[in-house]
Design a protein around this motif. Sequence first.
Motif, PDB file in Angstrom:
ATOM      1  N   SER A  31       0.858  -1.189   0.000  1.00  0.00           N
ATOM      2  CA  SER A  31       0.000   0.000   0.000  1.00  0.00           C
ATOM      3  C   SER A  31       0.893   1.237   0.000  1.00  0.00           C
ATOM      4  O   SER A  31       1.409   1.644   1.052  1.00  0.00           O
ATOM      5  CB  SER A  31      -0.915  -0.007   1.230  1.00  0.00           C
ATOM      6  OG  SER A  31      -1.780  -1.115   1.205  1.00  0.00           O
ATOM      7  N   PHE A  32       1.081   1.802  -1.162  1.00  0.00           N
ATOM      8  CA  PHE A  32       1.940   2.978  -1.273  1.00  0.00           C
ATOM      9  C   PHE A  32       1.208   4.220  -0.764  1.00  0.00           C
ATOM     10  O   PHE A  32      -0.001   4.370  -0.966  1.00  0.00           O
ATOM     11  CB  PHE A  32       2.366   3.180  -2.722  1.00  0.00           C
ATOM     12  CG  PHE A  32       3.173   2.033  -3.279  1.00  0.00           C
ATOM     13  CD1 PHE A  32       4.343   1.632  -2.648  1.00  0.00           C
ATOM     14  CD2 PHE A  32       2.760   1.351  -4.413  1.00  0.00           C
ATOM     15  CE1 PHE A  32       5.089   0.576  -3.156  1.00  0.00           C
ATOM     16  CE2 PHE A  32       3.491   0.303  -4.923  1.00  0.00           C
ATOM     17  CZ  PHE A  32       4.670  -0.088  -4.292  1.00  0.00           C
ATOM     18  N   THR A  33       1.948   5.091  -0.106  1.00  0.00           N
ATOM     19  CA  THR A  33       1.359   6.298   0.473  1.00  0.00           C
ATOM     20  C   THR A  33       1.789   7.528  -0.317  1.00  0.00           C
ATOM     21  O   THR A  33       2.864   7.541  -0.933  1.00  0.00           O
ATOM     22  CB  THR A  33       1.786   6.458   1.932  1.00  0.00           C
ATOM     23  OG1 THR A  33       3.218   6.545   2.005  1.00  0.00           O
ATOM     24  CG2 THR A  33       1.314   5.274   2.771  1.00  0.00           C
ATOM     25  N   LYS A  34       0.970   8.560  -0.263  1.00  0.00           N
ATOM     26  CA  LYS A  34       1.310   9.827  -0.904  1.00  0.00           C
ATOM     27  C   LYS A  34       1.757  10.799   0.181  1.00  0.00           C
ATOM     28  O   LYS A  34       0.984  11.184   1.043  1.00  0.00           O
ATOM     29  CB  LYS A  34       0.123  10.376  -1.680  1.00  0.00           C
ATOM     30  CG  LYS A  34      -0.225   9.543  -2.908  1.00  0.00           C
ATOM     31  CD  LYS A  34      -1.171  10.263  -3.841  1.00  0.00           C
ATOM     32  CE  LYS A  34      -1.395   9.464  -5.119  1.00  0.00           C
ATOM     33  NZ  LYS A  34      -2.281  10.161  -6.077  1.00  0.00           N
ATOM     34  N   ARG A  35       3.029  11.145   0.111  1.00  0.00           N
ATOM     35  CA  ARG A  35       3.628  12.040   1.095  1.00  0.00           C
ATOM     36  C   ARG A  35       4.505  13.055   0.377  1.00  0.00           C
ATOM     37  O   ARG A  35       4.988  12.805  -0.728  1.00  0.00           O
ATOM     38  CB  ARG A  35       4.485  11.248   2.090  1.00  0.00           C
ATOM     39  CG  ARG A  35       3.727  10.234   2.921  1.00  0.00           C
ATOM     40  CD  ARG A  35       4.647   9.139   3.434  1.00  0.00           C
ATOM     41  NE  ARG A  35       5.799   9.652   4.142  1.00  0.00           N
ATOM     42  CZ  ARG A  35       6.893   8.931   4.415  1.00  0.00           C
ATOM     43  NH1 ARG A  35       6.967   7.660   4.015  1.00  0.00           N
ATOM     44  NH2 ARG A  35       7.895   9.466   5.071  1.00  0.00           N
ATOM     45  N   PRO A  36       4.742  14.196   1.000  1.00  0.00           N
ATOM     46  CA  PRO A  36       5.650  15.177   0.388  1.00  0.00           C
ATOM     47  C   PRO A  36       7.061  14.602   0.279  1.00  0.00           C
ATOM     48  O   PRO A  36       7.488  13.789   1.104  1.00  0.00           O
ATOM     49  CB  PRO A  36       5.610  16.353   1.364  1.00  0.00           C
ATOM     50  CG  PRO A  36       4.375  16.178   2.167  1.00  0.00           C
ATOM     51  CD  PRO A  36       4.142  14.695   2.250  1.00  0.00           C
ATOM     52  N   VAL A  37       7.778  15.037  -0.718  1.00  0.00           N
ATOM     53  CA  VAL A  37       9.161  14.590  -0.899  1.00  0.00           C
ATOM     54  C   VAL A  37      10.141  15.724  -0.631  1.00  0.00           C
ATOM     55  O   VAL A  37      11.293  15.684  -1.048  1.00  0.00           O
ATOM     56  CB  VAL A  37       9.380  14.025  -2.325  1.00  0.00           C
ATOM     57  CG1 VAL A  37       8.512  12.795  -2.545  1.00  0.00           C
ATOM     58  CG2 VAL A  37       9.094  15.087  -3.386  1.00  0.00           C
ATOM     59  N   SER A  38       9.693  16.708   0.098  1.00  0.00           N
ATOM     60  CA  SER A  38      10.526  17.895   0.348  1.00  0.00           C
ATOM     61  C   SER A  38      11.800  17.551   1.112  1.00  0.00           C
ATOM     62  O   SER A  38      12.851  18.169   0.878  1.00  0.00           O
ATOM     63  CB  SER A  38       9.721  18.962   1.104  1.00  0.00           C
ATOM     64  OG  SER A  38       9.144  18.407   2.274  1.00  0.00           O
TER      65      SER A  38
END
Length: 557
Positions: free
Chosen positions: A296-303
Amino acid sequence: MYSYSDFDHAFVTERNRQFRQQVERRIDGSLTEDEFKPLRLMNGLYLQLHAYMLRVAIPYGTLSSRQMHRLADLAEQYDKGYGHFTTRQNIQYNWPELRDIPDMLDALAEVQMHAIQTSGNTIRNVTADHFAGAAADEVMDPRPVAELIRQWSTDHPEFQAMPRKFKIAVTGSANDRAVIKAHDIGLRLHEKDGVAGAEVVVGGGMGRTPMIGKTIADHVPMADLLPYLEAVVSVWNLLGRRDNKYKARIKITVHEHGIEDIRARVEEVYALIRPTFTGVDQTLYDTIKAQFAAPSFTKRPVSAFDDHYAKDPVFRAWADTNLHPHRAEGYAIAQISLKAHGETPGDATAEQMRVMADIARDFGHDELRISHEQNVVLPHVHKADLPAIHARLKAHGLATANIGLVSDIIACPGMDYCALATARSIPIAQQIATRFDELKLEHEIGELKIKISGCINACGHHHVGHIGILGLDRAGVENYQITLGGDHTETLALGERTGPGFSAEEIVPAIERLVGAYLDHRADRDETFLATYRRLGMAPFKTALYGEQTAKRSKAA
């Protein structure tokens, strides 16, 4: 990730029980070494130069953190604190005591691992693309097919005493990262007219007679794949030579009979056995496939990744070199180099194994891969976690930024361990890596695959190295031949020998001259060593190795 069924548990437990009795009989003298040899080989146990060696299967290169922890425990308890990851996606322990082998196998069984069919004249550990299930360019995940083949081939009664060993590799991408054309059978999974299936390649291999595999079938639908493979192996098992082990591999059979004759024989056998496969194989395949669902891949900032990439040049160099595009947004495939400069290629200490296991558990959906290039892969990591991952790796000597570069060398154990070797491989690899680290040229050179074998059996895959090195014995003196232009990808090519070999003292300067010639002759910084060689041919490299007059004489001859 595949999880053992009740049958798997019972099967491995019974095999271990039987082998424990066989080991006890060898120790008490009831079995001679000659009598014990075929029994130990069925269970992955070799007798090397100095000690027994246990080769443990890592099917299609996939490990959980728990399994990696157990491999670390075995290295610490029964070996000298390290293990050696191989080009067959296995791990080898080089120093176990015979009396401890049954306990090692039982410990492996507790985490759903074994050493069955990692040696002997049978179908060996099935290998696959180490980016399976993660790569952006993947069409189909090859791991369910590899697991289906593993279950079909394990203790298959027809295939336990074949003319020679048999190796199968599977890729699910047009970009071949499994070297399928250098295997007895190579499979490229794809879709044709909406039907999933595989291109089947047969007759590839390295060793003393290297050959590139030939396509025997452009597209075999998944529903027909297992009976088709059984037909191929059955034809070779009957047709393959048993009078000469050097001519027993399927590559020789295909060469002697021709691909058309082999194809006709396979089709005949396939027509006979296909009706006996009543769909059970497909039911099993569907069950297996369900266990390889994507995390289950998550969507998170890559900052956090972007900030570190901009501010930290060490992290930036590692990210540029060791990361590969992932199919999911915000994710990357992280490759962990087991090729720190001056270290033994493919070796990992127990501590390092535990570090990698913990990183996979904490950041990588509890999954690791072993690549055929003797490195470790974290297939699913979010970019936001990469700075923390890099910091942990760096603290344990695992953050070398050299994947695909001149020091990312494939090397067999050579004469330091192997009873078949005729020259050392490990010291040569160490010296080359150290030298180019001193020169600070690796990133300037760019992609360059060096592969080293310590004998003609080619376990270091030197035939397909951009620069291949083969160590031989010449009247009691180590001599190293060089080949150029090999390629292990979908455009697989065998390297061409440059000329006379070099002594152990001369080989590193010779490689330095080759690389210097490449830097002098490349069209621009984007042209790789292999591209330059293909554009210019052997001549400038031969001149760099042997001098102008020698190169001219060699060309005239």
